[in-house]
Design a protein around this motif. Structure first.
Motif, PDB file in Angstrom:
ATOM      1  N   ARG A  34       4.056 -14.541  17.434  1.00  0.00           N
ATOM      2  CA  ARG A  34       5.221 -13.669  17.533  1.00  0.00           C
ATOM      3  C   ARG A  34       5.792 -13.409  16.146  1.00  0.00           C
ATOM      4  N   TYR A  35       6.347 -12.214  15.980  1.00  0.00           N
ATOM      5  CA  TYR A  35       7.004 -11.857  14.721  1.00  0.00           C
ATOM      6  C   TYR A  35       8.116 -12.863  14.425  1.00  0.00           C
ATOM      7  N   GLU A  36       8.161 -13.341  13.165  1.00  0.00           N
ATOM      8  CA  GLU A  36       9.218 -14.255  12.736  1.00  0.00           C
ATOM      9  C   GLU A  36      10.120 -13.621  11.690  1.00  0.00           C
ATOM     10  N   ARG A  37       9.499 -13.057  10.650  1.00  0.00           N
ATOM     11  CA  ARG A  37      10.311 -12.432   9.591  1.00  0.00           C
ATOM     12  C   ARG A  37       9.404 -11.698   8.613  1.00  0.00           C
ATOM     13  N   ASP A  38      10.011 -10.886   7.774  1.00  0.00           N
ATOM     14  CA  ASP A  38       9.296 -10.242   6.675  1.00  0.00           C
ATOM     15  C   ASP A  38       9.256 -11.218   5.501  1.00  0.00           C
ATOM     16  N   ILE A  39       8.128 -11.269   4.809  1.00  0.00           N
ATOM     17  CA  ILE A  39       7.992 -12.131   3.629  1.00  0.00           C
ATOM     18  C   ILE A  39       7.269 -11.359   2.534  1.00  0.00           C
ATOM     19  N   THR A  40       7.329 -11.894   1.331  1.00  0.00           N
ATOM     20  CA  THR A  40       6.533 -11.395   0.211  1.00  0.00           C
ATOM     21  C   THR A  40       5.839 -12.602  -0.394  1.00  0.00           C
ATOM     22  N   LEU A  41       4.527 -12.548  -0.480  1.00  0.00           N
ATOM     23  CA  LEU A  41       3.759 -13.671  -1.032  1.00  0.00           C
ATOM     24  C   LEU A  41       3.860 -13.702  -2.547  1.00  0.00           C
ATOM     25  N   PRO A  42       3.697 -14.887  -3.151  1.00  0.00           N
ATOM     26  CA  PRO A  42       3.716 -14.988  -4.616  1.00  0.00           C
ATOM     27  C   PRO A  42       2.682 -14.059  -5.244  1.00  0.00           C
ATOM     28  N   GLY A  43       3.068 -13.369  -6.289  1.00  0.00           N
ATOM     29  CA  GLY A  43       2.173 -12.484  -7.004  1.00  0.00           C
ATOM     30  C   GLY A  43       2.015 -11.116  -6.356  1.00  0.00           C
ATOM     31  N   ASP A  44       2.761 -10.876  -5.294  1.00  0.00           N
ATOM     32  CA  ASP A  44       2.687  -9.581  -4.619  1.00  0.00           C
ATOM     33  C   ASP A  44       4.087  -8.999  -4.556  1.00  0.00           C
ATOM     34  N   ASP A  45       4.181  -7.694  -4.422  1.00  0.00           N
ATOM     35  CA  ASP A  45       5.506  -7.099  -4.335  1.00  0.00           C
ATOM     36  C   ASP A  45       5.681  -6.323  -3.034  1.00  0.00           C
ATOM     37  N   LYS A  46       4.681  -6.372  -2.182  1.00  0.00           N
ATOM     38  CA  LYS A  46       4.716  -5.616  -0.938  1.00  0.00           C
ATOM     39  C   LYS A  46       5.108  -6.540   0.227  1.00  0.00           C
ATOM     40  N   PRO A  47       6.203  -6.235   0.932  1.00  0.00           N
ATOM     41  CA  PRO A  47       6.582  -7.071   2.078  1.00  0.00           C
ATOM     42  C   PRO A  47       5.540  -6.990   3.201  1.00  0.00           C
ATOM     43  N   ILE A  48       5.318  -8.110   3.847  1.00  0.00           N
ATOM     44  CA  ILE A  48       4.405  -8.197   4.986  1.00  0.00           C
ATOM     45  C   ILE A  48       5.115  -8.944   6.100  1.00  0.00           C
ATOM     46  N   LEU A  49       4.543  -8.893   7.282  1.00  0.00           N
ATOM     47  CA  LEU A  49       5.120  -9.584   8.427  1.00  0.00           C
ATOM     48  C   LEU A  49       4.529 -10.982   8.532  1.00  0.00           C
TER      49      LEU A  49
END
Length: 173
Positions: free
Chosen positions: A149-164
């Motif tokens: 299930r969807y929990e939240r939007d995050i951005t991984l280290p070294g990336d600038d694009k939000p993902i689910l």
């Protein structure tokens, strides 16, 4: 040796063989892979061998799991699916990618369901997460079908694009 088998599929560790390198080269250069997962800079068979060695094979040695080659019972490679440890995530992450010809056949769900069951029953994981591009509706639907299930939007280290971030949690007894 096959780690997981389903009625139509077999999953095994990736090797540095010509077959696995050629298959990986094709998979990571598929336009959908670039769009939803990212360009890994793999352009030659030698790059593919390095990618396998530094990615999946290193993860097998370090964590005892990783991305696996998914093939039909006749040995035809169709995709990759597995569990990985990723920088920026506290939990084990399920991932999958399939060649275009084999999408829409139920193989991704079959492989990912088997990997989820293996993670829960054999590895005794109490939580499994997935990251997915918000534009990748097919993968979101598949993850929901797997019970994430969807929990939240995050951005991984070294990336600038939000993902689910999507997650599955074992139920407390």
């Amino acid at each position: 040796m096959y780690l997981i088998q389903t009625p139509r599929l077999r999953l095994r560790e990736l090797t540095d063989s010509d077959s696995d390198a050629a298959f990986t080269l094709a998979l990571v250069n598929d336009p959908s892979f670039h769009q939803f997962i990212g360009d890994r800079g793999v352009r030659t068979l030698e790059n593919a061998r390095s990618y396998i060695e530094q990615g999946p094979r290193a993860m097998y040695r370090t964590h005892g799991f990783g991305m696996y080659r998914v093939e039909l019972q006749d040995g035809t490679p169709v995709g990759q699916c597995g569990l990985i440890r990723r920088d920026g995530l506290d939990d084990v992450d399920i991932g999958f990618a399939f060649l275009p010809t084999y999408r829409g056949c139920g193989y991704a769900f079959e492989a990912a369901s088997a990997v989820m069951d293996w993670g829960k029953q054999i590895l005794c994981l109490e939580r499994i997460v997935a990251i997915v591009s918000p534009e990748n509706q097919d993968s979101i639907r598949l993850l929901e079908k797997l019970g994430l299930r969807y929990e939240r939007d995050i951005t991984l280290p070294g990336d600038d694009k939000p993902i689910l971030l999507m997650g599955w949690q074992a139920q407390e007894d």
